[in-house]
Design a protein around this motif. Structure first.
Motif, PDB file in Angstrom:
ATOM      1  N   THR A  24       0.672   7.853 -14.291  1.00 51.28           N
ATOM      2  CA  THR A  24       0.230   8.762 -15.344  1.00 51.28           C
ATOM      3  C   THR A  24       1.246   9.872 -15.557  1.00 51.28           C
ATOM      4  OG1 THR A  24      -2.074   8.320 -14.779  1.00 51.28           O
ATOM      5  CG2 THR A  24      -1.631  10.292 -16.071  1.00 51.28           C
ATOM      6  N   TYR A  25       1.839  10.363 -14.469  1.00 53.92           N
ATOM      7  CA  TYR A  25       2.800  11.457 -14.576  1.00 53.92           C
ATOM      8  C   TYR A  25       4.107  10.996 -15.208  1.00 53.92           C
ATOM      9  CZ  TYR A  25      -0.563  13.207 -11.158  1.00 53.92           C
ATOM     10  OH  TYR A  25      -1.719  13.566 -10.513  1.00 53.92           O
ATOM     11  N   PHE A  26       4.459   9.739 -14.998  1.00 52.79           N
ATOM     12  CA  PHE A  26       5.646   9.191 -15.651  1.00 52.79           C
ATOM     13  C   PHE A  26       5.423   9.080 -17.154  1.00 52.79           C
ATOM     14  CE2 PHE A  26       6.780   8.104 -11.354  1.00 52.79           C
ATOM     15  CZ  PHE A  26       8.170   8.045 -11.361  1.00 52.79           C
ATOM     16  N   ARG A  27       4.203   8.670 -17.556  1.00 55.34           N
ATOM     17  CA  ARG A  27       3.913   8.568 -18.984  1.00 55.34           C
ATOM     18  C   ARG A  27       3.963   9.956 -19.624  1.00 55.34           C
ATOM     19  NH1 ARG A  27       4.012   4.167 -17.232  1.00 55.34           N
ATOM     20  NH2 ARG A  27       6.155   4.755 -17.656  1.00 55.34           N
ATOM     21  N   ASP A  28       3.442  10.955 -18.932  1.00 56.80           N
ATOM     22  CA  ASP A  28       3.500  12.326 -19.446  1.00 56.80           C
ATOM     23  C   ASP A  28       4.950  12.786 -19.583  1.00 56.80           C
ATOM     24  OD1 ASP A  28       0.746  12.365 -19.454  1.00 56.80           O
ATOM     25  OD2 ASP A  28       0.560  13.514 -17.590  1.00 56.80           O
ATOM     26  N   ALA A  29       5.771  12.462 -18.589  1.00 55.32           N
ATOM     27  CA  ALA A  29       7.182  12.853 -18.624  1.00 55.32           C
ATOM     28  C   ALA A  29       7.912  12.184 -19.776  1.00 55.32           C
ATOM     29  CB  ALA A  29       7.844  12.499 -17.293  1.00 55.32           C
ATOM     30  N   GLU A  31       6.628  11.349 -22.603  1.00 57.44           N
ATOM     31  CA  GLU A  31       6.215  12.051 -23.816  1.00 57.44           C
ATOM     32  C   GLU A  31       7.035  13.324 -24.004  1.00 57.44           C
ATOM     33  OE1 GLU A  31       4.007  11.336 -26.203  1.00 57.44           O
ATOM     34  OE2 GLU A  31       3.449   9.401 -25.335  1.00 57.44           O
ATOM     35  N   GLN A  32       7.200  14.077 -22.923  1.00 60.54           N
ATOM     36  CA  GLN A  32       7.977  15.313 -22.989  1.00 60.54           C
ATOM     37  C   GLN A  32       9.439  15.019 -23.323  1.00 60.54           C
ATOM     38  OE1 GLN A  32       7.219  18.021 -19.562  1.00 60.54           O
ATOM     39  NE2 GLN A  32       5.563  16.605 -19.057  1.00 60.54           N
ATOM     40  N   PHE A  33       9.975  13.979 -22.718  1.00 66.46           N
ATOM     41  CA  PHE A  33      11.363  13.593 -22.954  1.00 66.46           C
ATOM     42  C   PHE A  33      11.576  13.209 -24.418  1.00 66.46           C
ATOM     43  CE2 PHE A  33      14.639  10.168 -22.905  1.00 66.46           C
ATOM     44  CZ  PHE A  33      15.720  10.933 -22.512  1.00 66.46           C
ATOM     45  N   ALA A  34      10.649  12.440 -24.979  1.00 69.44           N
ATOM     46  CA  ALA A  34      10.765  12.027 -26.382  1.00 69.44           C
ATOM     47  C   ALA A  34      10.716  13.237 -27.312  1.00 69.44           C
ATOM     48  CB  ALA A  34       9.648  11.041 -26.726  1.00 69.44           C
ATOM     49  N   GLN A  35       9.905  14.217 -26.973  1.00 65.18           N
ATOM     50  CA  GLN A  35       9.830  15.424 -27.797  1.00 65.18           C
ATOM     51  C   GLN A  35      11.145  16.204 -27.765  1.00 65.18           C
ATOM     52  OE1 GLN A  35       6.386  17.680 -26.541  1.00 65.18           O
ATOM     53  NE2 GLN A  35       4.978  15.976 -26.962  1.00 65.18           N
ATOM     54  N   GLY A  64      11.766   5.556  -8.143  1.00 64.91           N
ATOM     55  CA  GLY A  64      11.331   6.915  -7.842  1.00 64.91           C
ATOM     56  C   GLY A  64      11.715   7.925  -8.898  1.00 64.91           C
ATOM     57  N   ILE A  65      11.265   9.148  -8.688  1.00 58.34           N
ATOM     58  CA  ILE A  65      11.424  10.219  -9.666  1.00 58.34           C
ATOM     59  C   ILE A  65      12.879  10.632  -9.839  1.00 58.34           C
ATOM     60  CG2 ILE A  65      10.826  12.632 -10.173  1.00 58.34           C
ATOM     61  CD1 ILE A  65       8.170  12.126  -8.710  1.00 58.34           C
ATOM     62  N   LYS A  66      13.642  10.676  -8.776  1.00 55.84           N
ATOM     63  CA  LYS A  66      15.033  11.115  -8.887  1.00 55.84           C
ATOM     64  C   LYS A  66      15.845  10.161  -9.766  1.00 55.84           C
ATOM     65  CE  LYS A  66      14.883  13.408  -4.401  1.00 55.84           C
ATOM     66  NZ  LYS A  66      15.307  13.346  -2.977  1.00 55.84           N
ATOM     67  N   GLY A  67      15.669   8.854  -9.532  1.00 55.92           N
ATOM     68  CA  GLY A  67      16.350   7.877 -10.365  1.00 55.92           C
ATOM     69  C   GLY A  67      15.889   7.956 -11.810  1.00 55.92           C
ATOM     70  N   PHE A  68      14.601   8.199 -12.008  1.00 55.72           N
ATOM     71  CA  PHE A  68      14.042   8.348 -13.343  1.00 55.72           C
ATOM     72  C   PHE A  68      14.659   9.545 -14.058  1.00 55.72           C
ATOM     73  CE2 PHE A  68      10.558  10.337 -15.897  1.00 55.72           C
ATOM     74  CZ  PHE A  68      10.468   9.378 -16.905  1.00 55.72           C
ATOM     75  N   THR A  69      14.820  10.649 -13.339  1.00 52.25           N
ATOM     76  CA  THR A  69      15.402  11.850 -13.929  1.00 52.25           C
ATOM     77  C   THR A  69      16.860  11.619 -14.320  1.00 52.25           C
ATOM     78  OG1 THR A  69      13.935  13.231 -12.578  1.00 52.25           O
ATOM     79  CG2 THR A  69      15.854  14.306 -13.558  1.00 52.25           C
ATOM     80  N   LEU A  70      17.622  10.981 -13.452  1.00 53.77           N
ATOM     81  CA  LEU A  70      19.013  10.675 -13.786  1.00 53.77           C
ATOM     82  C   LEU A  70      19.090   9.735 -14.993  1.00 53.77           C
ATOM     83  CD1 LEU A  70      20.479  10.212 -10.193  1.00 53.77           C
ATOM     84  CD2 LEU A  70      21.024  12.045 -11.805  1.00 53.77           C
ATOM     85  N   SER A  71      18.169   8.808 -15.083  1.00 54.26           N
ATOM     86  CA  SER A  71      18.142   7.906 -16.231  1.00 54.26           C
ATOM     87  C   SER A  71      17.804   8.661 -17.520  1.00 54.26           C
ATOM     88  CB  SER A  71      17.139   6.776 -15.996  1.00 54.26           C
ATOM     89  OG  SER A  71      17.577   5.922 -14.959  1.00 54.26           O
ATOM     90  N   HIS A 202      -5.139   1.941 -14.558  1.00 51.47           N
ATOM     91  CA  HIS A 202      -5.309   1.909 -16.016  1.00 51.47           C
ATOM     92  C   HIS A 202      -3.997   1.890 -16.787  1.00 51.47           C
ATOM     93  CE1 HIS A 202      -4.246   6.183 -16.443  1.00 51.47           C
ATOM     94  NE2 HIS A 202      -5.005   6.410 -15.391  1.00 51.47           N
ATOM     95  N   THR A 203      -2.890   2.234 -16.126  1.00 50.68           N
ATOM     96  CA  THR A 203      -1.596   2.137 -16.780  1.00 50.68           C
ATOM     97  C   THR A 203      -0.587   1.555 -15.800  1.00 50.68           C
ATOM     98  OG1 THR A 203       0.138   3.355 -17.989  1.00 50.68           O
ATOM     99  CG2 THR A 203      -0.919   4.502 -16.162  1.00 50.68           C
ATOM    100  N   THR A 204       0.310   0.713 -16.302  1.00 51.68           N
ATOM    101  CA  THR A 204       1.284   0.027 -15.457  1.00 51.68           C
ATOM    102  C   THR A 204       2.667   0.167 -16.075  1.00 51.68           C
ATOM    103  OG1 THR A 204      -0.378  -1.607 -14.803  1.00 51.68           O
ATOM    104  CG2 THR A 204       1.928  -2.192 -14.422  1.00 51.68           C
ATOM    105  N   TRP A 205       3.652   0.469 -15.237  1.00 50.59           N
ATOM    106  CA  TRP A 205       5.035   0.526 -15.703  1.00 50.59           C
ATOM    107  C   TRP A 205       5.433  -0.845 -16.236  1.00 50.59           C
ATOM    108  CZ3 TRP A 205       9.971   0.406 -12.272  1.00 50.59           C
ATOM    109  CH2 TRP A 205      11.095   0.755 -13.047  1.00 50.59           C
ATOM    110  N   GLN A 206       6.147  -0.838 -17.325  1.00 48.27           N
ATOM    111  CA  GLN A 206       6.552  -2.079 -17.984  1.00 48.27           C
ATOM    112  C   GLN A 206       7.240  -3.059 -17.035  1.00 48.27           C
ATOM    113  OE1 GLN A 206       8.776  -1.220 -21.538  1.00 48.27           O
ATOM    114  NE2 GLN A 206       9.310  -3.352 -21.916  1.00 48.27           N
ATOM    115  N   HIS A 207       8.038  -2.533 -16.124  1.00 47.38           N
ATOM    116  CA  HIS A 207       8.792  -3.374 -15.195  1.00 47.38           C
ATOM    117  C   HIS A 207       7.876  -4.102 -14.212  1.00 47.38           C
ATOM    118  CE1 HIS A 207      12.166  -4.765 -12.843  1.00 47.38           C
ATOM    119  NE2 HIS A 207      11.754  -4.127 -11.766  1.00 47.38           N
TER     120      HIS A 207
END
Length: 233
Positions: A24-29, A31-35, A64-71, A202-207
């Protein structure tokens, strides 16, 4: 097909979206990134390019979050043709830091379940992601004392599981894995002779999505984690 749970001695739990909220927190992030990048591309395009960057970088950064942030940073530079502002890059870093520092939100009934299972079974955590982040979440969760062993894997493929069970001297036929991902927490275990329970989130990462028909039928799907007590307790 009915699953036989007789002879189970060790139960393994996935962590993210099985014990506590994560995706859920990745989906929120996202959204923020797209904005933040809306002046460069549409949200759909931004989402697609971020996912491509994540998958491209898995071998370098892992999960993980660090790799996600770098991406996110890489994606922002690409979509803006390297013109994204330092201010925006700073906000992207803040998104990542906020995710890392977010309080751990246990899923319903988790601790009550562990209390009931611990006297009868050897309980372990098998998760993937950033080691420091997962250790931090486990500590914040207050669940550490329920587990005999905690392992943060680089990936969750058959060999990862086989090597770990051999190291821990666990016979796969006596091992049950519980998790929210068919791809990572169920199918690899069935392929090595263990048993598995799928608890969809209720939500799953696409990968992590399984798009092809699942040939294996020897696993149980339950609506919530506590339902496992109807089968193993």
């Amino acid at each position: 097909m009915e699953v036989n749970f007789e002879g189970i001695e060790v139960i393994g739990f996935d962590a993210d979206d099985t014990l506590w909220v994560n995706e859920t927190y990745f989906r929120d992030a996202e959204e923020q990134f797209a904005q933040l990048l809306e002046k460069y591309e549409t949200k759909n395009k931004i989402d697609q390019e971020l996912f491509k960057a994540e998958i491209r970088n898995l071998d370098l950064y892992g999960y993980g979050i660090k790799g996600f942030t770098l991406s996110m940073i890489e994606c922002a530079l690409d979509l803006s043709n390297n013109s994204v502002s330092q201010e925006t890059l700073g906000k992207i870093l803040e998104i990542g830091k906020h995710m890392i520092s977010h309080p751990v939100e246990l899923l319903e009934g988790v601790e009550e379940l562990l209390k009931k299972l611990q006297p009868k079974y050897r309980l372990i955590v098998l998760t993937k992601g950033d080691l420091l982040d997962q250790e931090r979440k486990l500590e914040r969760s207050g669940l550490s004392n329920y587990f005999h062993h905690v392992e943060v894997l680089s990936d969750k493929k058959e060999k990862n599981y086989s090597d770990l069970l051999e190291h821990l001297q666990i016979n796969p036929s006596k091992f049950l894995m519980i998790g929210n991902s068919l791809k990572s927490d169920v199918l690899p275990l069935l392929n090595i002779g263990a048993r598995a329970v799928h608890v969809p989130f209720h939500t799953t990462w696409q990968h992590e999505e399984v798009t092809e028909p699942v040939e294996h039928k020897g696993y149980l799907t339950i609506k919530k984690l506590g339902d496992i007590l109807h089968y193993v307790n």
